[in-house]
Write a protein that holds these residues in place. Sequence first.
Motif, mmCIF file in Angstrom:
data_model
loop_
_atom_site.group_PDB
_atom_site.id
_atom_site.type_symbol
_atom_site.label_atom_id
_atom_site.label_comp_id
_atom_site.label_asym_id
_atom_site.label_seq_id
_atom_site.Cartn_x
_atom_site.Cartn_y
_atom_site.Cartn_z
ATOM 1 N N LEU A 104 -57.045 1.852 -43.236
ATOM 2 C CA LEU A 104 -56.237 3.071 -43.261
ATOM 3 C C LEU A 104 -55.732 3.366 -44.676
ATOM 4 C CD1 LEU A 104 -54.240 2.503 -39.956
ATOM 5 C CD2 LEU A 104 -55.857 4.367 -40.381
ATOM 6 N N HIS A 105 -55.413 2.317 -45.415
ATOM 7 C CA HIS A 105 -54.983 2.495 -46.799
ATOM 8 C C HIS A 105 -56.114 3.127 -47.630
ATOM 9 C CE1 HIS A 105 -52.919 1.809 -50.572
ATOM 10 N NE2 HIS A 105 -53.916 1.054 -51.020
ATOM 11 N N GLY A 106 -57.345 2.667 -47.380
ATOM 12 C CA GLY A 106 -58.497 3.246 -48.074
ATOM 13 C C GLY A 106 -58.696 4.702 -47.718
ATOM 14 N N VAL A 107 -58.522 5.037 -46.443
ATOM 15 C CA VAL A 107 -58.636 6.433 -46.007
ATOM 16 C C VAL A 107 -57.590 7.284 -46.719
ATOM 17 C CG1 VAL A 107 -58.345 7.998 -44.033
ATOM 18 C CG2 VAL A 107 -59.649 5.882 -43.761
ATOM 19 N N ARG A 108 -56.376 6.769 -46.831
ATOM 20 C CA ARG A 108 -55.310 7.526 -47.495
ATOM 21 C C ARG A 108 -55.624 7.762 -48.972
ATOM 22 N NH1 ARG A 108 -50.778 6.990 -50.509
ATOM 23 N NH2 ARG A 108 -51.067 4.745 -50.797
ATOM 24 N N LEU A 109 -56.196 6.759 -49.610
ATOM 25 C CA LEU A 109 -56.477 6.883 -51.043
ATOM 26 C C LEU A 109 -57.558 7.922 -51.328
ATOM 27 C CD1 LEU A 109 -56.375 3.152 -52.243
ATOM 28 C CD2 LEU A 109 -54.642 4.925 -52.588
ATOM 29 N N VAL A 110 -58.619 7.922 -50.504
ATOM 30 C CA VAL A 110 -59.720 8.863 -50.764
ATOM 31 C C VAL A 110 -59.532 10.192 -50.034
ATOM 32 C CG1 VAL A 110 -61.344 6.987 -51.152
ATOM 33 C CG2 VAL A 110 -61.152 7.942 -48.859
ATOM 34 N N LYS A 111 -58.528 10.232 -49.143
ATOM 35 C CA LYS A 111 -58.235 11.440 -48.357
ATOM 36 C C LYS A 111 -59.476 11.951 -47.630
ATOM 37 C CE LYS A 111 -54.425 12.960 -51.316
ATOM 38 N NZ LYS A 111 -53.856 14.061 -52.113
ATOM 39 N N GLU A 112 -60.178 11.024 -46.995
ATOM 40 C CA GLU A 112 -61.387 11.383 -46.253
ATOM 41 C C GLU A 112 -61.547 10.452 -45.059
ATOM 42 O OE1 GLU A 112 -66.242 11.640 -46.817
ATOM 43 O OE2 GLU A 112 -64.946 11.303 -48.544
ATOM 44 N N LEU A 113 -61.849 11.027 -43.908
ATOM 45 C CA LEU A 113 -62.061 10.238 -42.694
ATOM 46 C C LEU A 113 -63.431 10.590 -42.127
ATOM 47 C CD1 LEU A 113 -60.906 8.242 -40.607
ATOM 48 C CD2 LEU A 113 -59.964 10.203 -39.383
ATOM 49 N N SER A 114 -64.442 9.809 -42.475
ATOM 50 C CA SER A 114 -65.792 10.046 -41.968
ATOM 51 C C SER A 114 -65.905 9.518 -40.543
ATOM 52 C CB SER A 114 -66.822 9.339 -42.853
ATOM 53 O OG SER A 114 -66.656 7.917 -42.756
ATOM 54 N N ASN A 115 -66.923 9.961 -39.819
ATOM 55 C CA ASN A 115 -67.154 9.458 -38.462
ATOM 56 C C ASN A 115 -67.389 7.946 -38.478
ATOM 57 O OD1 ASN A 115 -66.891 11.954 -37.240
ATOM 58 N ND2 ASN A 115 -69.062 12.436 -37.400
ATOM 59 N N ARG A 116 -68.055 7.477 -39.505
ATOM 60 C CA ARG A 116 -68.316 6.038 -39.628
ATOM 61 C C ARG A 116 -67.006 5.260 -39.735
ATOM 62 N NH1 ARG A 116 -71.484 3.201 -44.738
ATOM 63 N NH2 ARG A 116 -70.993 1.040 -44.193
ATOM 64 N N THR A 117 -66.099 5.725 -40.586
ATOM 65 C CA THR A 117 -64.808 5.043 -40.751
ATOM 66 C C THR A 117 -63.956 5.173 -39.501
ATOM 67 O OG1 THR A 117 -64.880 5.498 -43.134
ATOM 68 C CG2 THR A 117 -62.756 4.885 -42.200
ATOM 69 N N LEU A 118 -64.007 6.331 -38.862
ATOM 70 C CA LEU A 118 -63.228 6.527 -37.639
ATOM 71 C C LEU A 118 -63.690 5.567 -36.544
ATOM 72 C CD1 LEU A 118 -61.049 8.063 -36.127
ATOM 73 C CD2 LEU A 118 -62.759 9.789 -35.524
ATOM 74 N N ASP A 119 -65.000 5.356 -36.429
ATOM 75 C CA ASP A 119 -65.509 4.393 -35.454
ATOM 76 C C ASP A 119 -64.942 3.000 -35.708
ATOM 77 O OD1 ASP A 119 -66.944 6.184 -34.004
ATOM 78 O OD2 ASP A 119 -68.926 5.480 -34.592
ATOM 79 N N LEU A 120 -64.889 2.612 -36.974
ATOM 80 C CA LEU A 120 -64.340 1.304 -37.322
ATOM 81 C C LEU A 120 -62.865 1.225 -36.940
ATOM 82 C CD1 LEU A 120 -64.580 -1.471 -38.649
ATOM 83 C CD2 LEU A 120 -64.106 -0.381 -40.855
#
Length: 363
Positions: A104-120
Motif C-alpha cells: 500500500l505504501h508503494g501504491v501511495r508513492l506512485v499514485k497508481e493502482l493496477s489490476n495486478r497490484t489490486l489482486d495482490l
Amino acid sequence: MKVLKFGGSSVADAERIKQLSDIVIRAHQENGSIAVVVSALKGVTDTLINMGTIASTGSKAYLTELNQVHERHRDVARDLVEGKELDSLLSTIQSFFNELSDTLHGVRLVKELSNRTLDLIMSYGEQLSAIIIATFLKLQLSIVEYLDAREVIVTNRSFGSASIDEEVTYHKICEYFNSGSVLPIITGFIAATPAGETTTLGRGGSDFTAAIVGAALQADAIEIWTDVDGVMTADPRKVPKAFAIPQMSYHELMEMSHFGAEVVYPPTISPAMRRKIPIWIKNSFHPEVKGTQVTQSVDNRKEILVRGISSVDNVSLLRLEGNGMIGVAGVASRLFGALAKNQISVMIITQGSSEHSICFAVL
C-alpha cells in the motif's frame, strides 16, 4: 471426498469460525477425506479494495483502516488460540500485514493502482482467514494444514478475473492430495500465473475455487456453506414467503445465478456440471437444514413448475440502430467484439430481422 466452502458470513468472527469447526469435524468423521475452502472475513475484501483506492490518491488515510483490519484479525486469533500457538499465529499475521503495508505504501508513492497490484492487495483477506482457521482446526485435527491456493491453481494474466489453466491446475491439485493424508484449509478466490504473480478469480471466486478442487479430485459433493437455507424461490428481502428450493438442475442454477440470485458465483457451476458432481447449498447458521441439491436432473419437476424468480438491479439497456446497418454484414460482430475486448458481458440480445437495430443489456 467432499469439498466444503465457507463464505465471508460463515467466517465473520471467532464465534462463526467455531461453528465452522463443528461442521468440518462432523464432515470429517462422516466422510473421512475432505477439503475446506474459505473466504476472507466478512467485509474484509471490500475494505482492502478501499484501502488500495485511497492509497492510489497519495493519501495516508488508508492507514486507519489498515490498523482496524489488523486489530480485527488479532482479536479473532486471540479468541480462538492461546499459548505458543497464539504467539506463532500473531507473528504470521504480523508478517502478512507488514507485506500488505509495504504494498500500500508503494501504491501511495506512485499514485497508481493496477489490476495486478489490486489482486495482490485483495489476496491478503483469504490468506489471513485461512491461516487463522487452519491454526484453530489443527488443535482439534492433526491432519489439518494451511494451503495457499496459489501453489496449485494456475491462471493466465487476466488480473481481476483470471482464467485457469485446467490441465496444469488439476494435475497440481491431484499431486498435492496424493502426497499424503491431509485436510487442507485452502485460500479461496486467489491463484497465480506460471510466473508466480497473484491473480484473483473474480468476486465470488471462492465458490469457483471449491468447484475447481472438487472437479480435479472428482469429489462426491461440493458444499457451499452460506447464510441462507439454500437457493430461494425469490429474494426473501423482497418476497417474505420465499422458501428454499429442494432440488435444482445445473442449468437452472446457472440461469438464476446470472440473473441476480447471489447464492453461487456463476462460473462455479461449470466444473461441477462437467464432472456431474452434486452441489449442495447449505446454511452454516442452520446446519441441520437440508439445503438445496443441484444435480444434472431433477425428480420433483412436476411438483414445482416454476423454480424461482430472480432480479438484477442497475441494468442498462442500449440500442444501436441506423439505416446504414441494414443488410451490412459484420455489424453485430464489430459491436460485440468491441464489448468483449473491454471485458463487458452482455446479458440479453435482441435484433430485428431487418438488422436495422440491435438491443442489448449490460450491468
